[in-house]
Design a protein around this motif. Sequence first.
Motif, PDB file in Angstrom:
ATOM      1  N   UNK A   1       0.847  -1.195   0.000  1.00  0.00           N
ATOM      2  CA  UNK A   1       0.000   0.000   0.000  1.00  0.00           C
ATOM      3  C   UNK A   1       0.881   1.243   0.000  1.00  0.00           C
ATOM      4  N   UNK A   2       0.637   2.128  -0.974  1.00  0.00           N
ATOM      5  CA  UNK A   2       1.357   3.398  -1.037  1.00  0.00           C
ATOM      6  C   UNK A   2       0.404   4.486  -0.555  1.00  0.00           C
ATOM      7  N   UNK A   3       0.764   5.135   0.543  1.00  0.00           N
ATOM      8  CA  UNK A   3      -0.124   6.142   1.133  1.00  0.00           C
ATOM      9  C   UNK A   3       0.296   7.555   0.778  1.00  0.00           C
ATOM     10  N   UNK A   4      -0.694   8.398   0.616  1.00  0.00           N
ATOM     11  CA  UNK A   4      -0.489   9.829   0.414  1.00  0.00           C
ATOM     12  C   UNK A   4      -1.828  10.460   0.741  1.00  0.00           C
ATOM     13  N   UNK A   5      -1.931  11.050   1.933  1.00  0.00           N
ATOM     14  CA  UNK A   5      -3.258  11.454   2.386  1.00  0.00           C
ATOM     15  C   UNK A   5      -3.204  12.501   3.486  1.00  0.00           C
ATOM     16  N   UNK A   6      -4.172  13.405   3.453  1.00  0.00           N
ATOM     17  CA  UNK A   6      -4.322  14.387   4.521  1.00  0.00           C
ATOM     18  C   UNK A   6      -5.118  13.836   5.689  1.00  0.00           C
ATOM     19  N   UNK A   7      -5.683  12.620   5.544  1.00  0.00           N
ATOM     20  CA  UNK A   7      -6.441  12.019   6.644  1.00  0.00           C
ATOM     21  C   UNK A   7      -7.829  11.603   6.231  1.00  0.00           C
ATOM     22  N   UNK A   8      -8.700  11.416   7.203  1.00  0.00           N
ATOM     23  CA  UNK A   8     -10.070  10.978   6.928  1.00  0.00           C
ATOM     24  C   UNK A   8     -10.856  12.118   6.274  1.00  0.00           C
ATOM     25  N   UNK A   9     -11.828  11.747   5.457  1.00  0.00           N
ATOM     26  CA  UNK A   9     -12.607  12.755   4.726  1.00  0.00           C
ATOM     27  C   UNK A   9     -13.762  13.275   5.570  1.00  0.00           C
ATOM     28  N   UNK A  10     -13.721  14.573   5.859  1.00  0.00           N
ATOM     29  CA  UNK A  10     -14.735  15.177   6.730  1.00  0.00           C
ATOM     30  C   UNK A  10     -16.157  15.032   6.199  1.00  0.00           C
ATOM     31  N   UNK A  11     -16.296  15.063   4.869  1.00  0.00           N
ATOM     32  CA  UNK A  11     -17.639  15.115   4.274  1.00  0.00           C
ATOM     33  C   UNK A  11     -18.419  13.818   4.424  1.00  0.00           C
ATOM     34  N   UNK A  12     -17.801  12.771   4.968  1.00  0.00           N
ATOM     35  CA  UNK A  12     -18.563  11.549   5.237  1.00  0.00           C
ATOM     36  C   UNK A  12     -18.612  11.267   6.737  1.00  0.00           C
ATOM     37  N   UNK A  13     -18.258  12.269   7.545  1.00  0.00           N
ATOM     38  CA  UNK A  13     -18.429  12.216   8.999  1.00  0.00           C
ATOM     39  C   UNK A  13     -17.902  10.950   9.637  1.00  0.00           C
ATOM     40  N   UNK A  14     -18.717  10.400  10.548  1.00  0.00           N
ATOM     41  CA  UNK A  14     -18.305   9.217  11.304  1.00  0.00           C
ATOM     42  C   UNK A  14     -18.061   8.012  10.398  1.00  0.00           C
ATOM     43  N   UNK A  15     -18.712   7.996   9.228  1.00  0.00           N
ATOM     44  CA  UNK A  15     -18.507   6.879   8.297  1.00  0.00           C
ATOM     45  C   UNK A  15     -17.039   6.839   7.862  1.00  0.00           C
ATOM     46  N   UNK A  16     -16.451   8.013   7.626  1.00  0.00           N
ATOM     47  CA  UNK A  16     -15.024   8.070   7.286  1.00  0.00           C
ATOM     48  C   UNK A  16     -14.179   7.524   8.429  1.00  0.00           C
ATOM     49  N   UNK A  17     -14.540   7.928   9.646  1.00  0.00           N
ATOM     50  CA  UNK A  17     -13.784   7.478  10.822  1.00  0.00           C
ATOM     51  C   UNK A  17     -13.777   5.953  10.909  1.00  0.00           C
ATOM     52  N   UNK A  18     -14.912   5.347  10.600  1.00  0.00           N
ATOM     53  CA  UNK A  18     -15.013   3.894  10.735  1.00  0.00           C
ATOM     54  C   UNK A  18     -14.141   3.148   9.712  1.00  0.00           C
ATOM     55  N   UNK A  19     -13.710   3.855   8.670  1.00  0.00           N
ATOM     56  CA  UNK A  19     -12.816   3.219   7.687  1.00  0.00           C
ATOM     57  C   UNK A  19     -11.458   2.894   8.311  1.00  0.00           C
ATOM     58  N   UNK A  20     -11.078   3.619   9.349  1.00  0.00           N
ATOM     59  CA  UNK A  20      -9.837   3.307  10.074  1.00  0.00           C
ATOM     60  C   UNK A  20      -9.953   1.909  10.689  1.00  0.00           C
ATOM     61  N   UNK A  21     -11.103   1.663  11.309  1.00  0.00           N
ATOM     62  CA  UNK A  21     -11.326   0.367  11.961  1.00  0.00           C
ATOM     63  C   UNK A  21     -11.443  -0.733  10.918  1.00  0.00           C
ATOM     64  N   UNK A  22     -12.161  -0.423   9.833  1.00  0.00           N
ATOM     65  CA  UNK A  22     -12.373  -1.424   8.777  1.00  0.00           C
ATOM     66  C   UNK A  22     -11.047  -1.894   8.181  1.00  0.00           C
ATOM     67  N   UNK A  23     -10.211  -0.957   7.754  1.00  0.00           N
ATOM     68  CA  UNK A  23      -8.950  -1.327   7.105  1.00  0.00           C
ATOM     69  C   UNK A  23      -8.032  -2.063   8.089  1.00  0.00           C
ATOM     70  N   UNK A  24      -7.998  -1.589   9.343  1.00  0.00           N
ATOM     71  CA  UNK A  24      -7.126  -2.227  10.338  1.00  0.00           C
ATOM     72  C   UNK A  24      -7.586  -3.650  10.648  1.00  0.00           C
ATOM     73  N   UNK A  25      -8.913  -3.852  10.684  1.00  0.00           N
ATOM     74  CA  UNK A  25      -9.455  -5.186  10.960  1.00  0.00           C
ATOM     75  C   UNK A  25      -9.093  -6.162   9.839  1.00  0.00           C
ATOM     76  N   UNK A  26      -9.202  -5.710   8.596  1.00  0.00           N
ATOM     77  CA  UNK A  26      -8.831  -6.580   7.466  1.00  0.00           C
ATOM     78  C   UNK A  26      -7.334  -6.903   7.490  1.00  0.00           C
ATOM     79  N   UNK A  27      -6.527  -5.930   7.876  1.00  0.00           N
ATOM     80  CA  UNK A  27      -5.082  -6.174   7.951  1.00  0.00           C
ATOM     81  C   UNK A  27      -4.736  -7.150   9.075  1.00  0.00           C
TER      82      UNK A  27
END
Lengths: 316, 283
Positions: free
Chosen positions: B159-185
Amino acid sequence: MARTVLEFEKPIVELEQKVEEMRKYADSLDIADEIRIMEEKVQSLRKSVFGNLTRWQKVQLARHPDRPYTLDYIEMMTTDFVELHGDRAFSDDRAIVGGLARLDNIPVMIIGHQKGRDTKSNVYRNFGMPNPEGYRKALRLMNLAAKFNRPVITMLDTPGAFPGLEAEERGQAQAIARNLFEMSRLPVPIIVVIIGEGASGGALGIGVGNRVLMLENTWYSVISPESCSSILWRSWDFKEQAAEALKLTAPDLLHEGIIDRIVPEPLGGAHRNPAQAAEILKDILVGELKKLQKIKPDKLIDMRVEKFCKMGEWEK
Amino acid sequence: MAWFRRSKVSIQQEAQKKDIPDGMWNKCDRCGEIIHRKQLEEQSFTCAKCGHHFRIGAAEYIALLLDPGTFREIDRKMRSSDPLNFTDTKPYKQRIKESIKKTGLFDAVRIGTGKIGSVPVVVSAMDFSFIGGSMGSVVGEKVARASERALKSRIPLIVISSSGGARMMEGAISLMQLAKTSARLAQLAEARVPYISILTDPTTGGVTASFAMLGDINIAEPGALIGFAGPRVIKQTIGRDLPQGFQRAEFQQEHGFVDMVVDRKEMREKLIILLKYLWIHKK
């Protein structure tokens, strides 16, 4: 007592004070009927104000300095609490507390963010903003719970992970990432409760659970309304709009499938009757725990992973 | 003097506007060297004079790493559905539409399968030009799917990362992507399938606080900004200037959070060596 009264609480508090004053004269004057009428008035006002809170008002309630915090809930809900300290690597973060306790006699590990109530205790608790060692302490306690097969309960209440220089040096991002990774595969039940503010990665860092509950007057999102306003609107003045746009309240998140259940608060908010708030939460936690304790570890992990992997929406 | 300054500023602004270097000549953001496009490509988009790593897109990065012609893209057209119906100074729907038009991408990450030095891999490359490489549902889901694919085929994940962080415009749904990706890893790790994380400039916020920091090996590009909170926020919090090199790749190596800092020109060769150590081919 210097009680904090929010703008929209004022009419209610003023009426309540009037009722109190009337009671003082109740012995000498026959005003029982008037008092009863006034009390009904207060109650209907409470219902109308608290039945129609805006999202920003809920954010303010979530931050109310008289709200019960993690240690208050532990004291009111559990017995035999033994606090455990330290991450065994660097220090003991006082913005995250944890330990073993009995909840309705069920032995559990309880971990939560801890705020202070006045300036001195807030400095001591770093305003509930953990450093990396806080997340590492939480993980150590969770692994301890797993080793001895005790369920984990976490309580979220933070304005965010601390954005400090030393926090970066010690790997704030890595500490949170590691917790998400490890919490997803912890072989014991995890119940998460948002009891106040759920600000971004700092909250989620102890927030991956089989069940995610949220108190009625709390918020949980990717960013605080103030910071969102400053970044997207380039001004601090749009926090109300930002709160609306972020859809960060308990009913919003239930609708989006991010939380599983809303925990009702006493009318007027948990700070108006902490004992009752704790009693409601305790009953719900015990019920949830008993259900989860029947599930095998593999299944618990599987359920937890799939639950979070379902979150999100897109178009093909 | 004044005239000279004005002219210099306007050239710099011109250079900053471009997310991917295009046109025949490019100016290095750090040393000001004027470099021909062809030379830049030969140098893997780094400055031949000062070594500065230009910010590049997912397509460029994938071409740099993979064996030519081996990339097969997955879920290319997955795009955000604007789950919150979010509006700030402009509607999120409009932002997405404009970004798609501007970048030719559908969101801030591309995933697919390919080969590196003949070793089969799943690759996921983020693109900063799409809403600051921010992670909403689409980025989270695609990174999670890349991990699932690696698990299913039992081949390494890069995985090549380049990012300012979670996307504000999807609120808590964006936050949950942290948990989702980490769980799959975590599932990938349980199966002992290698995962290499490459952190490029910038990798901050929710992406650092989830998959970017979870590699079996974490590799950073020289000078890349890597951290949780952004430097501006930290400066405001502590009320003083930040030390030189704070949160840069070399700082992260010094503090133990990345295994190595690797020049982009040597990244592919380094990956080939590492993959041979980590990947045990099973019949």
